[in-house]
Structure formats: C-alpha cells, structure tokens
Design a protein around this motif. Sequence first.
Motif, short mmCIF file in Angstrom:
data_model
loop_
_atom_site.label_atom_id
_atom_site.label_comp_id
_atom_site.label_asym_id
_atom_site.label_seq_id
_atom_site.Cartn_x
_atom_site.Cartn_y
_atom_site.Cartn_z
N LEU A 131 -9.43 7.13 -4.43
CA LEU A 131 -9.68 5.72 -4.76
C LEU A 131 -11.16 5.38 -4.64
N VAL B 169 -12.31 4.24 -8.16
CA VAL B 169 -12.30 2.78 -8.26
C VAL B 169 -13.63 2.19 -7.77
N ALA C 253 -4.34 9.44 -7.49
CA ALA C 253 -4.62 8.04 -7.84
C ALA C 253 -3.32 7.28 -8.06
N ARG D 271 -2.01 4.16 -5.72
CA ARG D 271 -1.68 2.85 -6.28
C ARG D 271 -0.24 2.45 -5.92
#
Length: 179
Positions: free
Chosen positions: A139, A143, A167, A171
């Motif tokens: 992440l 991100v 990922a 999530r």
Amino acid sequence: MRETRSDGELLRAAADGDRRAFEELYRRYAPWLTARLRGRCADAGLVDDVVQETFLAVWRGTARYREDGDVAGWLWRIGSRRLIDALRGDGARGRLRQALARLRHRDEASAEERVLAGVEHGDLAGALVRLSPELRAVLQATVIDGLTTREAAVLLGIPPGTVKTRALRARKQLREALA
C-alpha cells in the motif's frame, strides 16, 4: 571514446567519493525525479529542495542501495518519502490550511483536513496498523508513493503478480475493518 557506466557502477564510484560519478548520476536522474515529484506537488521550490535532499542522502551514503534493485525506483522511494515528510511538516500543512481557508473564507474543516485527521487519528490509522508489514509495504508503494505495479515490484523485490495480490488483500482487509 569512453563507455557509459551503468547506474550500479556510478553508485559504487560515488560511494567511494568519486564526484564525477555522482555528478553523472545526478544529471541522469535529477530531471526525471523532479518531473515525477512535481506531478505530486505544485510547490516547485519544495520539490527542488526534496530533489537536493535526495541526492545529498546518496552522496553522504545515508541512503543504502541494494545491488540488485532498480536505481530509478530506489531514488523515487527516497524522494517520494522525503516529499511526504516535507508535506507532513507543520510548515507545509499550515500553508495548505491557510491557502484553503483563504479560498473558502470560512473556518469549517475542509474535506482534505477531515481525511488527514481520520488517517492520523481515526479508524483508518488503526486498520492500517493491523495490516501485515507485507501488505502495508505494498500500500505504501502503490498508494502513498504512487508507484506502478511494476515499479513497486522492483522496489519491494517481489513479482508484479504478488504486488497485485497483496494490494487486493490489503484493500479487502481495510474494507472489512472499516465496515
């Protein structure tokens, strides 16, 4: 005519104090790093400072390079983290709040401020802490640092498919924790 040295050769030479090798590395990557960071931050002065700090860390040897890694990904990781640190600082955050307040002409917290407060003090922060280090690292890379799957794979030393899988798992766990 002299052959162009590889990134790894330049880094090793720079680590040994070779100023020309360091300058070559800087010429090779500083424009690219600047352009990438300017895509994340509109403050050109701050971006320039972060690029300089990134290369100072390389020159001083405070940033450690793994021989098998991608130099561009490694420099991006250093630079993006330094940019995040600079933006998280009270000075940058205070300037952002003042700018937003001037635009809105009101004292109510902006959506950005509410999200930041939630990340720092709310449920999301707790959910992130509960993720495994492997999931948090993916992440962070994809991100927060904004790396592509391929760049994150190089940075983390794992296959791109593993980045995608982690990922998705991260999530899913975050959605469940925040539901």
